[in-house]
Scaffold this active site. Structure first.
Site, PDB file in Angstrom:
ATOM      1  N   TYR A  67       6.551  -9.816   7.318  1.00  0.00           N
ATOM      2  CA  TYR A  67       6.348  -8.376   7.466  1.00  0.00           C
ATOM      3  C   TYR A  67       6.717  -7.976   8.888  1.00  0.00           C
ATOM      4  CZ  TYR A  67       3.418  -7.912   3.245  1.00  0.00           C
ATOM      5  OH  TYR A  67       2.946  -7.857   1.959  1.00  0.00           O
ATOM      6  N   ASP A  83       0.820  -1.215   0.000  1.00  0.00           N
ATOM      7  CA  ASP A  83       0.000   0.000   0.000  1.00  0.00           C
ATOM      8  C   ASP A  83       0.849   1.258   0.000  1.00  0.00           C
ATOM      9  OD1 ASP A  83      -2.456  -1.238   0.125  1.00  0.00           O
ATOM     10  OD2 ASP A  83      -2.469  -1.285   2.332  1.00  0.00           O
TER      11      ASP A  83
END
Lengths: 251, 251
Positions: free
Chosen positions: B110, B52
């Site tokens: 992540y 994103d």
């Protein structure tokens, strides 16, 4: 009238250093403007360390005198509302009227960060100097020993210094390896330096010299020679500003 | 024709995410332009993770097909000359023609970074979400346990997801405390998550939920309930993008 002391942190990337200037955005300038907006009175700031363009700080220190009735320890948070995101006051408090952060004896601690890897890491490049060639930390630690103690640091001072005496005491020069993120194949090295004061560009020249030692381009012993010679050309280059952070000033 | 695989790192601050768009600067767009300049041929990039807007990466992965005679492992360094400082190719190499980084099985890792302190630290705010209220790491670790395993993660998926199945396997959710700089009175906390795939905003919703647990605004047990209910409103808010970094994709 009360004298208030601020502990100031900033990302120096966007600033032409600490010291107020007519035609450039500086940290002192922005904090002074914010204080005038908050307090609605004329304010003169006196800072401890005039960090260079691009140098960062976690704990620079500055004082000003004020008639405000805002409680001293609340000024930090109030002032942060008037500051951009890249400057934050960490603490505020009252000090005695004779306290001047530059002339009072202190221990200053700086850190110079090096990224040692084949390829740059974009999430670290604002805060590290990238060095491609593998660094020999043991040799750097050996050389660091020659930089501690009370010496005439003329060899580690850029032209343009206004210091009368070039004698300073360096308490510690430590070389650390920092843990990097999982998946990151590089290394991150910190050179942490504490002393009673630093000449113009002194920490960056110390870093530039120690990096040359780490690269094998000069011997650890040559650092002792540079100190004794007191000659700027015997020390290494001035390492770039983005690697340097003023961590703390202790009074 | 050869298929080349790139390992890509970037500071996502200036980009509208990974995926190429007509009227916005994206990482995929910049890397594609750089490849066309370097190779002087049409190039289509296929990426592993469509991060994103504002999300960072140390190791996103993408492939493209080329007729170039540049040795595959040299493409990384050649390409870096055509890229801005906030994007760096860490590695390049040839893969088989059927290798597609999105459809090939992988383990993705992540990390979500939180700065937990009274006042923001300007040198960390590009890469951390600032949380003022002290976080209870033990409660967060308890809650993290409920997020591991194979589940329908509908509760941890934003509207707009195109995934047919919401079942994913999360191998690990670890909560770390990172050392901070000397003189820094704050804490820095990392939530590291590994899994075989992640839904739209999944890691950021996991982080937002775990932060609420750490703040004492919800119980660790409520996280198990959110997973079982499969209802987005039972999970916490989507934590902001700047705290998130895609660390690694392993095939």
């Amino acid at each position: 009238m009360r004298r208030i002391c601020l502990t100031i942190s900033y990302d120096g990337t966007a600033y032409h250093g600490w010291q107020i200037q007519d035609n450039a955005v500086t940290v002192e300038g922005r904090v002074t403007e914010a204080l005038r907006e908050l307090l609605q009175e004329p304010v003169e700031l006196a800072g401890a360390s005039r960090t260079d363009s691009g140098v960062h700080a976690l704990g620079n220190v500055a004082v000003f005198d004020t008639e405000t009735r805002i409680p001293p320890e609340k000024i930090a948070i109030a002032l942060n509302h008037y500051l951009p995101d890249d400057i934050r006051i960490q603490k505020s408090g009252e000090v005695t009227a004779d306290f001047h952060p530059r002339y009072r004896e202190s221990i200053k601690t700086y850190e110079y960060r090096i990224r040692n890897a084949r390829i740059e890491n974009p999430v670290r490049s604002r805060y590290c100097y990238h060095v491609r060639q593998p660094l020999d930390l043991d040799e750097m630690k050996k050389a660091a020993g020659f930089l501690t103690g009370t010496h005439d640091f003329s060899a580690f001072c850029s032209a343009g210094s206004q210091a009368k005496s070039k004698v300073r005491t360096v308490y510690k020069v430590e070389i650390y390896e920092y843990p990097v993120s999982y998946g990151d194949e590089g290394r991150e090295i910190g050179i942490r330096v504490s002393g009673n004061g630093f000449l113009y560009n002194m920490v960056r020249i110390m870093a530039g010299t120690l990096i040359e030692v780490g690269q094998g381009r000069r011997s650890a012993m040559s650092v002792e020679e540079a100190v004794s010679a007191g000659d700027r050309v015997k020390a290494g280059p001035t390492a770039p500003p983005q690697g340097l952070t003023l961590l703390e000033i202790r009074y």
